[in-house]
Design a protein around this motif. Structure first.
Motif, PDB file in Angstrom:
ATOM      1  N   PHE A  37      -4.933   3.335   4.139  1.00 45.80           N
ATOM      2  CA  PHE A  37      -3.749   3.136   3.827  1.00 45.80           C
ATOM      3  C   PHE A  37      -3.337   1.508   4.137  1.00 45.80           C
ATOM      4  O   PHE A  37      -4.226   0.904   4.924  1.00 45.80           O
ATOM      5  CB  PHE A  37      -2.778   4.008   4.931  1.00 45.80           C
ATOM      6  CG  PHE A  37      -2.806   5.399   4.484  1.00 45.80           C
ATOM      7  CD1 PHE A  37      -3.844   6.426   5.134  1.00 45.80           C
ATOM      8  CD2 PHE A  37      -1.807   6.096   3.789  1.00 45.80           C
ATOM      9  CE1 PHE A  37      -3.780   7.510   4.696  1.00 45.80           C
ATOM     10  CE2 PHE A  37      -1.781   7.629   3.651  1.00 45.80           C
ATOM     11  CZ  PHE A  37      -2.622   8.314   4.073  1.00 45.80           C
ATOM     12  N   ARG A  45       4.437   2.089   4.304  1.00 46.88           N
ATOM     13  CA  ARG A  45       3.182   2.360   4.056  1.00 46.88           C
ATOM     14  C   ARG A  45       2.712   3.219   2.917  1.00 46.88           C
ATOM     15  O   ARG A  45       3.077   4.182   2.554  1.00 46.88           O
ATOM     16  CB  ARG A  45       2.460   3.190   5.453  1.00 46.88           C
ATOM     17  CG  ARG A  45       1.204   3.411   5.641  1.00 46.88           C
ATOM     18  CD  ARG A  45       0.476   4.038   6.940  1.00 46.88           C
ATOM     19  NE  ARG A  45       1.245   2.920   8.232  1.00 46.88           N
ATOM     20  CZ  ARG A  45       0.799   3.237   9.361  1.00 46.88           C
ATOM     21  NH1 ARG A  45       0.091   4.354   9.706  1.00 46.88           N
ATOM     22  NH2 ARG A  45       1.115   2.425  10.294  1.00 46.88           N
ATOM     23  N   GLU A  46       1.470   3.030   2.408  1.00 50.94           N
ATOM     24  CA  GLU A  46       0.942   3.351   1.051  1.00 50.94           C
ATOM     25  C   GLU A  46      -0.412   3.798   0.984  1.00 50.94           C
ATOM     26  O   GLU A  46      -1.277   3.239   1.836  1.00 50.94           O
ATOM     27  CB  GLU A  46       1.280   2.480  -0.266  1.00 50.94           C
ATOM     28  CG  GLU A  46       0.739   1.225  -0.187  1.00 50.94           C
ATOM     29  CD  GLU A  46       0.817   0.676  -1.415  1.00 50.94           C
ATOM     30  OE1 GLU A  46       1.370   1.053  -2.405  1.00 50.94           O
ATOM     31  OE2 GLU A  46       0.476  -0.607  -1.429  1.00 50.94           O
ATOM     32  N   GLY A  47      -0.578   4.966   0.573  1.00 52.33           N
ATOM     33  CA  GLY A  47      -2.013   5.382   0.482  1.00 52.33           C
ATOM     34  C   GLY A  47      -2.954   4.492  -0.479  1.00 52.33           C
ATOM     35  O   GLY A  47      -2.331   4.273  -1.615  1.00 52.33           O
ATOM     36  N   PHE A 106      -2.596  11.366  -0.361  1.00 58.77           N
ATOM     37  CA  PHE A 106      -1.976  10.157   0.340  1.00 58.77           C
ATOM     38  C   PHE A 106      -0.847  10.447   0.998  1.00 58.77           C
ATOM     39  O   PHE A 106       0.034   9.593   1.200  1.00 58.77           O
ATOM     40  CB  PHE A 106      -1.631   9.285  -0.959  1.00 58.77           C
ATOM     41  CG  PHE A 106      -2.927   8.615  -1.682  1.00 58.77           C
ATOM     42  CD1 PHE A 106      -2.864   8.620  -3.052  1.00 58.77           C
ATOM     43  CD2 PHE A 106      -3.905   8.252  -1.027  1.00 58.77           C
ATOM     44  CE1 PHE A 106      -3.961   8.161  -3.586  1.00 58.77           C
ATOM     45  CE2 PHE A 106      -5.145   7.744  -1.793  1.00 58.77           C
ATOM     46  CZ  PHE A 106      -5.249   7.762  -3.137  1.00 58.77           C
ATOM     47  N   ALA A 108       0.675  10.650   4.220  1.00 58.56           N
ATOM     48  CA  ALA A 108       0.382  10.324   5.289  1.00 58.56           C
ATOM     49  C   ALA A 108       0.888  11.239   6.542  1.00 58.56           C
ATOM     50  O   ALA A 108       0.080  11.203   7.717  1.00 58.56           O
ATOM     51  CB  ALA A 108       1.377   8.845   5.705  1.00 58.56           C
TER      52      ALA A 108
END
Length: 124
Positions: A37, A45-47, A106, A108
Motif C-alpha cells: 500500500f 492510503r491506497e492499495g 486492496f 486495507a
C-alpha cells in the motif's frame, strides 16, 4: 509475530526503478495475502499490489505494467519491483499481511500485519 520490515525505498528520477523488499519472518506459511500500500501526504492510503500464497496477483490500474509483486517463501520476503517511476508514485510505501481476508485485494481493513513503511520519492 512482530511486524514486517520494509526496505529499498529512496529517491529516484522519473523513469527510474526501485525494488522494495518486505521481510515477514514466520508469517508466510499456509494461506495468506501480502500487499503493498502507499500513502502520499494529504491523500488516503491506497492499495498498489496484492499477492496470494498461491501466487495470484493483482495490481492497481495506476501501476499495471510498471510494478511487479513477487515472493520468495524460503526467505519469507515479498518484493515490489517498480519500473518507469513517475512523480505521482511518490509516497510512503507499506507492506501488509492478512490471514483472514476472504480474497486478497486492496481492502486495507482486512490487513492486520503492517510494517512501518519506506519512503519513495520520484523527482521530475
Amino acid at each position: 509475530q512482530g511486524q514486517p520490515v520494509e526496505s529499498g525505498g529512496g529517491s529516484v528520477q522519473a523513469g527510474g526503478s526501485l525494488r522494495l523488499s518486505c521481510a515477514a519472518p514466520g508469517y508466510m506459511y499456509n494461506k495468506y495475502c501480502m500487499g503493498w500500500f502507499r500513502q502520499a501526504p494529504g491523500k488516503e492510503r491506497e492499495g498498489v499490489a496484492s499477492l496470494e500464497s498461491t501466487g495470484w496477483r493483482d495490481y492497481a490500474d495506476s501501476v499495471k505494467g510498471r510494478f511487479t509483486i513477487s515472493q520468495d517463501t524460503a526467505k519469507n520476503t515479498v518484493y515490489l519491483q517498480m519500473n518507469s517511476l513517475k512523480p505521482e508514485d511518490t509516497a510512503m510505501y507499506f507492506c501488509a499481511g492478512s490471514k483472514r481476508a476472504p480474497r486478497c485485494g486492496f481492502g486495507a481493513g482486512w490487513y492486520d500485519y503492517w510494517g512501518q513503511g519506506t519512503q519513495v520519492t520520484v523527482s521530475s
